[in-house]
Every structure is written in structure tokens, then in C-alpha cells.
Design a protein around this motif. Structure first.
Motif, short mmCIF file in Angstrom:
data_model
loop_
_atom_site.label_atom_id
_atom_site.label_comp_id
_atom_site.label_asym_id
_atom_site.label_seq_id
_atom_site.Cartn_x
_atom_site.Cartn_y
_atom_site.Cartn_z
N ARG A 203 0.84 -1.19 0.00
CA ARG A 203 0.00 0.00 0.00
C ARG A 203 0.88 1.25 0.00
O ARG A 203 1.71 1.45 0.89
CB ARG A 203 -0.92 0.00 1.22
N TYR A 204 0.68 2.07 -1.01
CA TYR A 204 1.55 3.22 -1.19
C TYR A 204 1.41 4.22 -0.04
O TYR A 204 2.39 4.85 0.38
CB TYR A 204 1.23 3.90 -2.52
N ASP A 205 0.22 4.36 0.51
CA ASP A 205 0.02 5.31 1.60
C ASP A 205 0.83 4.92 2.84
O ASP A 205 1.35 5.78 3.55
CB ASP A 205 -1.47 5.43 1.95
N ILE A 206 0.97 3.60 3.06
CA ILE A 206 1.76 3.15 4.21
C ILE A 206 3.24 3.45 3.98
O ILE A 206 3.96 3.85 4.91
CB ILE A 206 1.55 1.64 4.45
N LEU A 207 3.70 3.26 2.75
CA LEU A 207 5.10 3.58 2.44
C LEU A 207 5.38 5.05 2.69
O LEU A 207 6.42 5.41 3.27
CB LEU A 207 5.39 3.25 0.97
N GLN A 208 4.48 5.91 2.26
CA GLN A 208 4.68 7.35 2.42
C GLN A 208 4.73 7.76 3.89
O GLN A 208 5.51 8.62 4.28
CB GLN A 208 3.57 8.11 1.70
N LYS A 209 3.89 7.13 4.70
CA LYS A 209 3.83 7.47 6.12
C LYS A 209 5.06 7.00 6.89
O LYS A 209 5.40 7.57 7.93
CB LYS A 209 2.58 6.87 6.76
N ASN A 210 5.75 5.98 6.35
CA ASN A 210 6.85 5.38 7.12
C ASN A 210 8.20 5.46 6.41
O ASN A 210 9.18 4.89 6.88
CB ASN A 210 6.54 3.91 7.40
N ARG A 211 8.28 6.20 5.32
CA ARG A 211 9.50 6.17 4.51
C ARG A 211 10.70 6.77 5.22
O ARG A 211 11.86 6.54 4.82
CB ARG A 211 9.27 6.87 3.17
N ASP A 212 10.48 7.57 6.28
CA ASP A 212 11.61 8.14 7.02
C ASP A 212 12.09 7.20 8.13
O ASP A 212 12.99 7.54 8.89
CB ASP A 212 11.22 9.49 7.64
N GLN A 213 11.49 5.99 8.20
CA GLN A 213 11.91 5.00 9.20
C GLN A 213 12.31 3.71 8.47
O GLN A 213 11.48 2.86 8.19
CB GLN A 213 10.77 4.73 10.19
N ARG A 214 13.60 3.61 8.18
CA ARG A 214 14.10 2.55 7.33
C ARG A 214 13.72 1.15 7.83
O ARG A 214 13.32 0.29 7.04
CB ARG A 214 15.63 2.65 7.22
N LEU A 215 13.85 0.90 9.12
CA LEU A 215 13.57 -0.44 9.64
C LEU A 215 12.11 -0.84 9.43
O LEU A 215 11.80 -2.01 9.17
CB LEU A 215 13.94 -0.53 11.13
N LYS A 216 11.21 0.13 9.51
CA LYS A 216 9.80 -0.18 9.29
C LYS A 216 9.54 -0.51 7.81
O LYS A 216 8.75 -1.42 7.50
CB LYS A 216 8.92 0.99 9.72
#
Length: 440
Positions: A203-216
Motif C-alpha cells: 500500500r503506497y500510503d503506508i510507504l509514504q507514512k513510514n519512509r523516514d523509518q528505514r527499519l519499518k
């Protein structure tokens, strides 16, 4: 005799024109052969001819035997009522339209030079991949260039159409489209199927929300891909399990949607293991950039390389799989890998955008970019090289891949400028025409 040769002869008017008459005896002049129709209905549309002193515009139907008109049930189809000329190899049966009038027939069997027929039969009877292999180096460069240009545009249209399907599935959101296409391309050849499935699941929205947290991001990739294994107990693996459990609960992901059976490890070099490719993809995603914006607005090859330059997490600097360390510290993408990704993601995205928005400059941009990339090396390009054809860029290697798969292997020599040249080169009429042709 095959209909595709008759299509070719009519389309390019490659038959004797002297004293041209229908089998009914009417004087015939051809002003326009018309346009080949690849859809349902007569074979050529918008044709224009003159019978005696009357000009006719309409369709032309092609058959080996005139009796094929009935065998194909055209007499029952109203779409064929606008046929103005029946072009056949052999006139074996009189054909009438619904109003009882005779359908004018042009018979070609005595109007085609034997040399052309012999060359065609030799082409079609050759079981080798390339029927032109012994003569291609004698073909003028412009003819080969035309064949490659046509094949390249055909390949781009096919790839662009696939991107357009993704675009529609994302509710016409270009940034998400760009991510999904890049994700699929990251599988390269070995794991293209697995990365394609993953692209659909993410889901692209999840990637956008977490892209600044590499481990996630890594946990999301490895969790959905089914790569997080219970047997792996090192600190990084345990971290991945915790993060994915958290993300799964937070976003109702439904747990792992894939398994190791969806991935190919066997036969792949460690540098191409899907685990390492996923870690690299995570590095690309975590960069602060918009994929589509970068693709559309980059002006140099260096800019396009930069899209696929990234920092990778420390664990994957020393591992190629969970719990498996690698000997060398190589973890970035090679130049060849970056160019592969540009060819299989950036170029199709530019072409798709050009088609969707009717912005031809982006089609030209895709072609210019291909022309600046190094030629690919694979089993098919080596075959072209072995015939003496030098391939100097990715434009030419992509073109020769298309030409080989969809023209050479399928023996579509008549739709190729090289095949056309070889079929008709050195063909000439001795004097006027033989008495047999004149009489017909």
C-alpha cells in the motif's frame, strides 16, 4: 500460396500492371491500395480504383481462392457489401453480392514474378531463427535502421500499455504508478514474478507514512514477502519480526501474503538474491524524492542513475540473506543494474505518460535516453552480433529483442523493411511482360 503474401503484394502493388483488367474483362486502375485492416471486416479499407471509366471507393478483400468468399461466409456479412474489388491468387468460383451483381475480381497468379515467389518460399521454408542471416550485412544501413525504429516503437507501446494498466489501477496516481513499476523491475529477470506480486500487495500510503523509518520499510517488505522466518534468531531478524507485527496490527495487513515459494534463490548469484534486492529497494524508497517527479524532470543520464543510488542498512552491507554473511562488501547497484532498471521502469513510464497525456516530447525523451544507455548483452543480442550486426546502444538492443521475438521467430519477414528489401531487391521486368501476362 498464403494470404499474408497476397496482402503484401496488394499493399505495395508488387505485381505486373500492364494491361490490368479484372477477370470479367473490365479495365482496372488502382489509385490507392487502401489501409490494411487488422480488425474485423474486409482486409483493406479506404481503397480507390477505377473500373473502365467509373471511379470506386470502398474496401478490398484478399483471398487465395475466390471461393474462400463463401467458405469464410462473407456472403452472409453485410460488412462485405462495400467491397469494390476481390483480389485473389486463383479465381476458382464466381462471387455475387447480395443484389446479384458480380464482384469484380483481380487474379494475381499470372502477374507476380517467379523470383519473388521463390524468395518468399525460401524465407518461409527456412527453419533458422533468422532467414536473412546470410544477407543481412548486405542490406543498406537505412533499411536495418528503419526495421529497428519500427520494432523499438512497437516495444515501447507494449511496455507503455502495461504501465497504463497500473496507472488505471491506482486511480490515475502517477507517483504510486511509478513506485509499483520500479518495484516490479527490481526483481530483474530472476525474480520479476515475485516483485510483481509484492508491488500489488504494498500500500503506497503506508510507504509514504513510514519512509523516514528505514527499519519499518524493511519490515514491511520482508514481512509481506514472506521472508521473515521463525528459524532466524539474530538481532536484526527479531527486530524485523517485531516491526512487522506492529505494522500488521496497525494497518490490518493480514499477515504475510507471500511465501518463500514465490521467490527464486536457486540459480541466482548472492548479489541477486531477493532478500538483498528488497533491502536495496527499501534504500531507494527511503530517499527523500518523488519517483515520478524525478523521472519526468531529470535532464541527464546522471540524474537517472541518481534515482537508484541509496544508502543501505548496516545489516545488508554484510549479509545477502538472513543469517548469511557475504564475503565482499559490495551492496550498491552496479551500473548495469541501474541501466536495467532505467530500461524496464523509467523508459516505460515516460512512454506511458506520453501516450496518456498526448505529450510526444516524453516519448522522444524515452528514445533519447535509450540511445544514451550502453548496449545490453544477452543470448539474443549475441545472435545479432554473430551475424555481423553491431549494436551500439540500448535503443538498438531493445529494438533487436523486439524484432527477434515478434518478427524473426514468427517469420513476419513481409512486415520488416529488411525482409521487404531482400524480397524485392534485384527483381526486374524483362522488357514489357510475357505474352501470358499481357493476355491476362
Amino acid at each position: 500460396m498464403k494470404e499474408d503474401l497476397l496482402y503484401h503484394l496488394w499493399q505495395y502493388q508488387k505485381f505486373a500492371k500492364h494491361n490490368l483488367r479484372t477477370v470479367q474483362g473490365d479495365e482496372l486502375r488502382v489509385f490507392s491500395a487502401g489501409h490494411l485492416n487488422t480488425l474485423a471486416g474486409p482486409d483493406f479499407a479506404y481503397s480507390k480504383i477505377m473500373l473502365n471509366d467509373v471511379t470506386w471507393s470502398g474496401s478490398v478483400e484478399i483471398h487465395v481462392n475466390s471461393s474462400d468468399w463463401y467458405r469464410h461466409k462473407h456472403h452472409l456479412d453485410e460488412n462485405y457489401e462495400k467491397v469494390i474489388l476481390h483480389v485473389v491468387w486463383n479465381n476458382d468460383k464466381e462471387v455475387k453480392l447480395r443484389d446479384g451483381s458480380l464482384l469484380p475480381v483481380l487474379e494475381l497468379k499470372n502477374r507476380v514474378y517467379p523470383e519473388i515467389l521463390e524468395k518468399y518460399e525460401k524465407m518461409m521454408g527456412d527453419n533458422h531463427d533468422f532467414t536473412c542471416r546470410n544477407l543481412i550485412t548486405k542490406v543498406p544501413d537505412i533499411k536495418l535502421a528503419n526495421a529497428f525504429e519500427s520494432a523499438l516503437n512497437e516495444r515501447l507501446r507494449t511496455k507503455a500499455s502495461k504501465v497504463s494498466e497500473v496507472y488505471k489501477s491506482t486511480n490515475q496516481f502517477w507517483e504510486e504508478t511509478a513506485f509499483k513499476v520500479i518495484c516490479s523491475a527490481f526483481g530483474f529477470k530472476v525474480n520479476s514474478g515475485g516483485f510483481g506480486i509484492l508491488a500489488e500487495q504494498l500500500r503506497y500510503d503506508i510507504l509514504q507514512k513510514n519512509r523516514d523509518q528505514r527499519l519499518k520499510i524493511e519490515a514491511l517488505f520482508f514481512g509481506l514477502s514472506g521472508m521473515i522466518r521463525e528459524k532466524n534468531k539474530d538481532e536484526y531478524s527479531e527486530t524485523m519480526k517485531r516491526y512487522f507485527s506492529f505494522l500488521d496490527h496497525k494497518y490490518s495487513l493480514g499477515g504475510s501474503m507471500m511465501s518463500e515459494r514465490d521467490w527464486n534463490f536457486f540459480g541466482a548469484r548472492p548479489a541477486n538474491f531477493p532478500t538483498l534486492r528488497l533491502a536495496q529497494l527499501a534504500g531507494v524508497v527511503c530517499k527523500s524524492q518523488l519517483f515520478f517527479d524525478a523521472i519526468l524532470n531529470s535532464d541527464s543520464l546522471k540524474d537517472y542513475y541518481a534515482i537508484f543510488e541509496f544508502e543501505i542498512s548496516d545489516y545488508w552491507k554484510s549479509h545477502y540473506d538472513f543469517g548469511k554473511k557475504k564475503k565482499s562488501a559490495t551492496f550498491s547497484l552496479s551500473k548495469a543494474s541501474k541501466e536495467n532498471l532505467i530500461i524496464n521502469s523509467v523508459i516505460p513510464i515516460l512512454a506511458a505518460y506520453a501516450m496518456e497525456k498526448d505529450q510526444h516530447q516524453y516519448w522522444e525523451k524515452a528514445i533519447d535516453l535509450l540511445s544514451s544507455l550502453s548496449p545490453e548483452r544477452n543470448s539474443i543480442t549475441k545472435k545479432w552480433n554473430a551475424m555481423g550486426v553491431e549494436l551500439g546502444s540500448a535503443f538498438e538492443t531493445q529494438a533487436c529483442l523486439e524484432q527477434y521475438k515478434h518478427h524473426c521467430l514468427e517469420k513476419k519477414c513481409l512486415s520488416c523493411s529488411v525482409g521487404y528489401h531482400l524480397l524485392h531487391s534485384h527483381s526486374s521486368i524483362k522488357g514489357n511482360l510475357s505474352e501470358e501476362i499481357v493476355k491476362n
